[in-house]
Design an enzyme around this catalytic site. Structure first.
Site, PDB file in Angstrom:
ATOM      1  N   CYS A  57       6.383  -1.364   9.328  1.00 32.76           N
ATOM      2  CA  CYS A  57       6.308  -0.902   7.943  1.00 32.76           C
ATOM      3  C   CYS A  57       5.537   0.400   7.922  1.00 32.76           C
ATOM      4  CB  CYS A  57       5.636  -1.938   7.045  1.00 32.76           C
ATOM      5  SG  CYS A  57       6.064  -1.659   5.301  1.00 32.76           S
ATOM      6  N   CYS A 103       3.344   1.088   5.186  1.00 29.75           N
ATOM      7  CA  CYS A 103       2.223   1.060   4.228  1.00 29.75           C
ATOM      8  C   CYS A 103       0.838   1.179   4.859  1.00 29.75           C
ATOM      9  CB  CYS A 103       2.300  -0.175   3.332  1.00 29.75           C
ATOM     10  SG  CYS A 103       2.367  -1.734   4.224  1.00 29.75           S
ATOM     11  N   CYS A 128       5.362   1.312   1.091  1.00 25.01           N
ATOM     12  CA  CYS A 128       6.084   0.933   2.307  1.00 25.01           C
ATOM     13  C   CYS A 128       7.221   1.904   2.632  1.00 25.01           C
ATOM     14  CB  CYS A 128       6.622  -0.491   2.179  1.00 25.01           C
ATOM     15  SG  CYS A 128       5.327  -1.702   1.844  1.00 25.01           S
ATOM     16  N   LYS A 165      11.038 -11.733   1.023  1.00 24.35           N
ATOM     17  CA  LYS A 165       9.628 -11.365   0.880  1.00 24.35           C
ATOM     18  C   LYS A 165       9.343 -11.055  -0.579  1.00 24.35           C
ATOM     19  CE  LYS A 165       6.071  -8.115   2.305  1.00 24.35           C
ATOM     20  NZ  LYS A 165       5.601  -7.158   3.299  1.00 24.35           N
ATOM     21  N   ARG A 174      -4.279  -6.730   2.310  1.00 16.85           N
ATOM     22  CA  ARG A 174      -4.343  -5.312   1.932  1.00 16.85           C
ATOM     23  C   ARG A 174      -5.758  -4.765   2.076  1.00 16.85           C
ATOM     24  NH1 ARG A 174      -0.033  -5.621  -3.061  1.00 16.85           N
ATOM     25  NH2 ARG A 174       1.706  -6.299  -1.728  1.00 16.85           N
ATOM     26  N   ARG A 196       4.404  -2.994  -5.700  1.00 16.33           N
ATOM     27  CA  ARG A 196       5.541  -3.061  -4.784  1.00 16.33           C
ATOM     28  C   ARG A 196       6.766  -3.735  -5.408  1.00 16.33           C
ATOM     29  NH1 ARG A 196       2.637  -1.192  -0.671  1.00 16.33           N
ATOM     30  NH2 ARG A 196       1.092  -2.410   0.466  1.00 16.33           N
ATOM     31  N   LYS A 213       8.501 -15.508   2.996  1.00 15.06           N
ATOM     32  CA  LYS A 213       7.097 -15.145   2.864  1.00 15.06           C
ATOM     33  C   LYS A 213       6.743 -14.930   1.400  1.00 15.06           C
ATOM     34  CE  LYS A 213       4.117 -11.256   3.965  1.00 15.06           C
ATOM     35  NZ  LYS A 213       4.094  -9.856   4.247  1.00 15.06           N
ATOM     36  N   SER A 218      -2.146 -14.075   4.099  1.00 20.87           N
ATOM     37  CA  SER A 218      -3.596 -13.936   4.052  1.00 20.87           C
ATOM     38  C   SER A 218      -4.228 -14.732   2.917  1.00 20.87           C
ATOM     39  CB  SER A 218      -3.959 -12.457   3.933  1.00 20.87           C
ATOM     40  OG  SER A 218      -3.320 -11.865   2.827  1.00 20.87           O
TER      41      SER A 218
END
Ligand code: PBG
Ligand code: ZN
Length: 325
Positions: free
Chosen positions: A119, A121, A129, A194, A204, A216, A247, A273
């Site tokens: 990616c 980002c 991204c 996603k 992040r 996003r 995800k 996360s």
């Protein structure tokens, strides 16, 4: 009482329960994420993810030994570069931090399966991204850079490239460029489904990749929807993805089941996360039994249909599985 059917008979003791149980988590199912940074002697804990660190390459070497000893044999790298710019050049620099981590890992542990998250980002000054023009995130010009990043990582030793950007057409373009350059054996694990999720918050912070403006939602999926997921996945399959992904994981097990049922390719789910941070925070407070809650959650992901799981808990899970033996 005369009961012909007594479902409890199948739960009568541990031996029977173990005999009839359907779902297992195995160490082979686990993929462990690692954040790599430039510099020396850096091992910095990510404040919102206790137990997860940034590693410079010398520290990575030490950590890889620990990873290897748990039996985990698949890792996914995320790079946090020193230098960010408008076009995310760190992502496709042959001397970028992930490329260096891949070369190091493959030289030390050739049998460690290495995945490179692809990616822009983490490498763009604006944190999006893709390339931007004004407040628009450009699709087609971004594909060339993603394909370049994938090729660069494949050449550095990545067994699998895993595009997480959600641009349209990235899998096809990536496959084309990999093949043109003799990398037919590099697998593509697509972040097919996603969602634009708030569960990525701690990541992040960790990757310093929050978008500088907007969000996003013009590329990642709307979590009010499920039909989209079928379109996204079908395109990825047609464009040549080898492994699919849903995800986040826990709040999206319906999607894990749908994609597992509908598509004949191996499915990964990414326990992101925010999922890790929530379980870890409650565990640190003593409010939940960490091992029990984590193992139950991982098993639920497998039961829903995931073949493999990306999780920050991978090393703990591997150790817990060993204890049980
Ligand atoms: C980069 C990327 C992200 C995650 C994986 N790859 C962040 C994002 O899309 O904002 C999230 C992983 C996590 O939260 O653990 N595109
Ligand atoms: Zn991204």
């Amino acid at each position: 009482m005369e009961l012909t059917r007594r479902p409890r008979r199948l739960r009568v003791n541990k031996a029977v329960r173990d005999l009839v149980h359907e779902t297992d988590v195995h160490v082979n199912d686990l993929i462990y994420p690692i954040f790599v940074v430039e510099g020396e002697n850096v091992k910095t804990e990510i404040p919102s993810m206790p137990g997860i660190f940034h590693y410079s390459l010398d520290q990575l070497e030490i950590h890889l030994k620990e990873v290897y000893e748990t039996g985990v044999r698949a890792i996914i790298f995320f790079g946090v570069p020193d230098h960010k710019d408008e076009v995310g050049s760190g992502a496709y620099d042959d001397n970028g931090i992930v490329q260096k981590a891949l070369r190091l890992t493959k030289s030390l542990y050739p049998d460690m399966l290495c995945i490179a998250d692809i990616c822009l980002c983490e490498y763009t000054s604006h944190g999006h991204c893709g390339l931007i023009k004004g407040d628009k995130i450009l699709n087609d010009p971004t594909l060339e850079l993603l394909a370049k990043a994938a090729l660069s990582c494949a050449k550095a030793g990545a067994d699998i490239v895993a595009p997480s950007d959600m641009m349209d057409g990235r899998i096809g373009r990536m496959r084309e460029v990999l093949d043109e350059n003799g990398m037919q054996d590099t697998l593509i694990m697509s972040y097919s489904v996603k969602y634009a999720s708030a569960y990525y918050g701690p990541f992040r912070d960790a990757a310093d990749s929050a978008p500088a403006f907007g969000d996003r939602r013009s590329y990642q999926m709307d979590w009010r929807n499920k039909k989209d997921a079928l379109v996204e996945t079908e395109l990825d399959v047609m464009e040549g993805a080898d492994i699919l992904m849903v995800k986040p994981a826990l709040a999206y097990l319906d999607m894990v089941k749908t994609i597992a049922d509908e598509f004949p390719l191996p499915l990964c789910t990414y326990s992101v996360s925010g999922e890790y941070s929530m379980m870890k925070a409650a565990a640190l407070q003593g409010w939940i039994n960490e091992k029990a809650v984590v193992m139950e959650s991982m098993t639920a992901m497998k039961r829903a249909g995931a073949k493999m799981i990306i999780t920050y808990y991978a090393l703990d899970v591997a150790r817990w599985l060993k204890e049980e033996q």
